[in-house]
Design a protein around this motif. Structure first.
Motif, PDB file in Angstrom:
ATOM      1  N   ASP A   1      41.869  30.111  37.391  1.00  0.00           N
ATOM      2  CA  ASP A   1      40.428  30.727  36.720  1.00  0.00           C
ATOM      3  C   ASP A   1      40.552  31.996  36.175  1.00  0.00           C
ATOM      4  OD1 ASP A   1      40.499  27.711  36.362  1.00  0.00           O
ATOM      5  OD2 ASP A   1      38.503  27.481  37.849  1.00  0.00           O
ATOM      6  N   TRP A   2      40.815  32.606  37.322  1.00  0.00           N
ATOM      7  CA  TRP A   2      40.395  33.324  37.088  1.00  0.00           C
ATOM      8  C   TRP A   2      41.174  34.788  35.810  1.00  0.00           C
ATOM      9  CZ3 TRP A   2      44.008  37.391  38.095  1.00  0.00           C
ATOM     10  CH2 TRP A   2      45.535  37.190  38.544  1.00  0.00           C
ATOM     11  N   LEU A   3      42.653  33.817  36.306  1.00  0.00           N
ATOM     12  CA  LEU A   3      43.596  34.732  35.025  1.00  0.00           C
ATOM     13  C   LEU A   3      43.304  33.987  33.396  1.00  0.00           C
ATOM     14  CD1 LEU A   3      46.573  35.950  34.878  1.00  0.00           C
ATOM     15  CD2 LEU A   3      47.507  33.894  35.419  1.00  0.00           C
ATOM     16  N   ARG A   4      42.601  32.881  33.629  1.00  0.00           N
ATOM     17  CA  ARG A   4      42.456  31.844  31.845  1.00  0.00           C
ATOM     18  C   ARG A   4      41.176  32.753  31.699  1.00  0.00           C
ATOM     19  NH1 ARG A   4      43.636  27.256  34.455  1.00  0.00           N
ATOM     20  NH2 ARG A   4      41.260  27.064  35.341  1.00  0.00           N
ATOM     21  N   ASP A   5      40.701  33.378  32.974  1.00  0.00           N
ATOM     22  CA  ASP A   5      39.552  34.071  32.340  1.00  0.00           C
ATOM     23  C   ASP A   5      39.706  35.174  31.971  1.00  0.00           C
ATOM     24  OD1 ASP A   5      37.684  31.930  32.468  1.00  0.00           O
ATOM     25  OD2 ASP A   5      37.046  32.012  34.312  1.00  0.00           O
ATOM     26  N   ALA A   6      40.604  35.742  32.512  1.00  0.00           N
ATOM     27  CA  ALA A   6      41.068  37.285  31.960  1.00  0.00           C
ATOM     28  C   ALA A   6      41.611  38.139  30.713  1.00  0.00           C
ATOM     29  CB  ALA A   6      41.716  38.183  33.107  1.00  0.00           C
ATOM     30  N   TRP A   7      42.594  36.667  30.253  1.00  0.00           N
ATOM     31  CA  TRP A   7      42.984  36.454  29.167  1.00  0.00           C
ATOM     32  C   TRP A   7      42.172  36.386  28.029  1.00  0.00           C
ATOM     33  CZ3 TRP A   7      47.069  38.438  27.176  1.00  0.00           C
ATOM     34  CH2 TRP A   7      47.588  37.445  25.862  1.00  0.00           C
TER      35      TRP A   7
END
Length: 217
Positions: free
Chosen positions: A79-85
């Protein structure tokens, strides 16, 4: 994979020296730690806290660009990586990718699932070998200009003391000055010590500051 805590520590010290006015090819900013070797090879470490981080870069001698593959690859990430992108709560990652593209390799680490990488055409050499801590190989050219000018053992001792202080979040101007003198012995104008110490504070290397929480291997 990499010891990101050590990579940050050593690279950030080099960024402090860079900010003072001696070119090292390292920078620290809101988008993390970046290195460019001056030959179109670069890498970047972007911390996201709690042992999470992205490492990406490009070896200009290797073909390929992962830019078009990133949205689909990251859609299946944590989730954190998708949110960052996607730019929530910030857009550091997308901005960094847009700024640096083409992208030769892209990896991320998550404390729950470890390391992952966007697949490349050449799994044996994607260019990620560029990523290394400056002092770990003892080939840092920091004191090239000091050969024949002074005692290289003493210069290295100053550098070791600076690195040890940075590790304790105790870097200060008194430790930085002799390293700068050895790195650039012919300099005729002052180093930008105040700016260098601001970089050190941003990187978590000075009293009362903390570096980002990064995995150690």
């Amino acid at each position: 994979m990499w010891d990101l805590a050590e990579l940050w520590l050593e690279g950030a010290v080099m960024a402090v020296i860079q900010t003072a006015g001696h070119d090292t090819g390292y920078w620290v900013g809101d988008d993390g730690l970046s290195h460019d070797d001056g030959s179109s090879n670069w890498w970047q470490l972007i911390p996201f806290g709690d042992g999470r981080a992205v490492v990406m870069g490009k070896d200009h001698d290797l073909p390929g660009d992962l830019y078009d593959d990133l949205p689909q690859a990251l859609a299946t990430g944590p989730d954190w990586l998708r949110d960052a992108w996607e730019g929530t709560p910030d857009d550091r990652l997308r901005s960094a990718v847009l700024k640096q593209a083409p992208i030769g390799f892209f990896s991320w680490v998550d404390p729950d699932s470890g390391w992952h990488a966007v697949p490349t055409d050449d799994s044996h050499d994607d260019g990620s070998r560029l990523v290394s801590a400056p002092y770990s190989g003892f080939d840092c050219p920091l004191f090239d200009a000091y050969h024949g000018v002074g005692d290289l053992d003493a210069a290295q001792a100053h550098a070791d003391a600076l690195l040890a202080a940075a590790r304790r979040a105790a870097l200060d101007a008194e430790l930085l000055r002799p390293v700068l003198h050895c790195a650039d012995p012919g300099r005729t104008h002052p180093f930008a010590l105040d700016a260098a110490l601001r970089t050190a504070a941003l990187a978590g290397l000075t009293p009362g500051t903390r570096p980002p929480e990064l995995p150690t291997g």
